[in-house]
Design a protein around this motif. Structure first.
Motif, PDB file in Angstrom:
ATOM      1  N   THR A   1      -6.934  13.230  37.702  1.00 12.05           N
ATOM      2  CA  THR A   1      -6.328  12.306  36.746  1.00 12.05           C
ATOM      3  C   THR A   1      -7.386  11.418  36.096  1.00 12.05           C
ATOM      4  O   THR A   1      -7.283  11.082  34.918  1.00 12.05           O
ATOM      5  CB  THR A   1      -5.283  11.413  37.470  1.00 12.05           C
ATOM      6  N   LEU A   2      -8.400  11.047  36.855  1.00 12.76           N
ATOM      7  CA  LEU A   2      -9.431  10.137  36.356  1.00 12.76           C
ATOM      8  C   LEU A   2     -10.563  10.821  35.592  1.00 12.76           C
ATOM      9  O   LEU A   2     -11.361  10.146  34.931  1.00 12.76           O
ATOM     10  CB  LEU A   2     -10.020   9.346  37.520  1.00 12.76           C
ATOM     11  N   LEU A   3     -10.657  12.143  35.674  1.00  8.82           N
ATOM     12  CA  LEU A   3     -11.785  12.832  35.024  1.00  8.82           C
ATOM     13  C   LEU A   3     -11.889  12.559  33.524  1.00  8.82           C
ATOM     14  O   LEU A   3     -12.993  12.253  33.038  1.00  8.82           O
ATOM     15  CB  LEU A   3     -11.733  14.335  35.298  1.00  8.82           C
ATOM     16  N   PRO A   4     -10.792  12.656  32.754  1.00  9.08           N
ATOM     17  CA  PRO A   4     -10.949  12.371  31.312  1.00  9.08           C
ATOM     18  C   PRO A   4     -11.462  10.952  31.052  1.00  9.08           C
ATOM     19  O   PRO A   4     -12.344  10.741  30.221  1.00  9.08           O
ATOM     20  CB  PRO A   4      -9.533  12.557  30.752  1.00  9.08           C
ATOM     21  N   PHE A   5     -10.913   9.993  31.794  1.00 11.19           N
ATOM     22  CA  PHE A   5     -11.377   8.608  31.667  1.00 11.19           C
ATOM     23  C   PHE A   5     -12.861   8.503  31.995  1.00 11.19           C
ATOM     24  O   PHE A   5     -13.630   7.841  31.288  1.00 11.19           O
ATOM     25  CB  PHE A   5     -10.559   7.700  32.587  1.00 11.19           C
TER      26      PHE A   5
ATOM     27  N   THR B   1      -7.307  14.848  45.475  1.00  8.17           N
ATOM     28  CA  THR B   1      -7.661  15.764  44.387  1.00  8.17           C
ATOM     29  C   THR B   1      -6.909  15.403  43.115  1.00  8.17           C
ATOM     30  O   THR B   1      -7.490  15.372  42.032  1.00  8.17           O
ATOM     31  CB  THR B   1      -7.368  17.226  44.788  1.00  8.17           C
ATOM     32  N   ASN B   2      -5.618  15.117  43.241  1.00  9.40           N
ATOM     33  CA  ASN B   2      -4.818  14.738  42.074  1.00  9.40           C
ATOM     34  C   ASN B   2      -5.347  13.450  41.445  1.00  9.40           C
ATOM     35  O   ASN B   2      -5.428  13.342  40.217  1.00  9.40           O
ATOM     36  CB  ASN B   2      -3.344  14.565  42.451  1.00  9.40           C
ATOM     37  N   SER B   3      -5.692  12.481  42.276  1.00  6.68           N
ATOM     38  CA  SER B   3      -6.226  11.215  41.768  1.00  6.68           C
ATOM     39  C   SER B   3      -7.541  11.439  41.023  1.00  6.68           C
ATOM     40  O   SER B   3      -7.767  10.882  39.938  1.00  6.68           O
ATOM     41  CB  SER B   3      -6.442  10.224  42.907  1.00  6.68           C
TER      42      SER B   3
END
Length: 196
Positions: free
Chosen positions: A8-12, A3-5
């Protein structure tokens, strides 16, 4: 950890999916000339290909860290040529009444052309590098591939919808809009070809 990973990647993922690229420019051009509905099959095909490519890259993430850069290097040139071809078709596209000279926008085309989309491979490399170590099951991999493919399809849909909503404005200035979209693809191809 997964979930953290993903968070973290959502904005990118949103930035990569909503910026100009071959799929977004193609569906916007089709949205302008033929309306939103004409782009839906292409988006479905490209979305399915996005899912498959990302799933495989996450699945074999560790091994692909060594082999995928070489593949991307080759795809970069094929993809650059593809983007220049799309730029040419986009720049000379005619309104539907005058004959359809644009790039095909079918489900099959969306699926096949995603495999030579260099922007997507650069996107996938980043995602797979972060997600592969965090996934521990096939379900995790499928979830990640689905979420990030969905974001890519949402990006295409927004571009297609913008083209369809602004159709009357874009058709009034069709030659300038097509030239601008074509030049955007040329710039995008240049940026990808000069990397690495």
């Amino acid at each position: 950890m997964l979930t953290n990973s993903m968070l973290t990647l959502l904005p990118f993922a949103f930035v990569a999916s909503f910026t100009p690229g071959p799929n977004n420019i193609l569906v916007m051009s089709r949205g302008v000339n033929e309306g939103l509905r004409a782009t839906l099959a292409y988006q479905a095909g490209a979305g399915f290909a996005c899912f498959l490519i990302l799933f495989v890259c996450i699945r074999f993430g560790v091994r692909l860290e060594q082999t995928l850069p070489a593949l991307v290097s080759g795809v970069k040139y094929v993809g650059g040529a593809y983007m220049l071809w799309l730029a040419w078709l986009t720049a000379r596209a005619q309104p539907p009444a005058a004959g359809d000279a644009g790039a095909p926008a079918t489900l099959t085309t969306g699926f096949v052309l995603q495999f030579v989309n260099p922007k997507y491979y650069l996107y996938v490399l980043t995602l797979a590098a972060v997600l592969a170590p965090a996934t521990h099951s096939t379900a995790d991999m499928a979830l990640c591939a689905f979420v990030f493919s969905l974001i890519a399809v949402i990006g295409m849909f927004v571009w297609a919808a913008a083209g369809a909503l602004l159709q009357h404005v874009f058709l009034r200035w069709r030659r300038w809009v097509n030239a601008f979209l074509g030049l955007t693809l040329v710039w995008s191809a240049w940026e990808i070809l000069k990397t690495g």
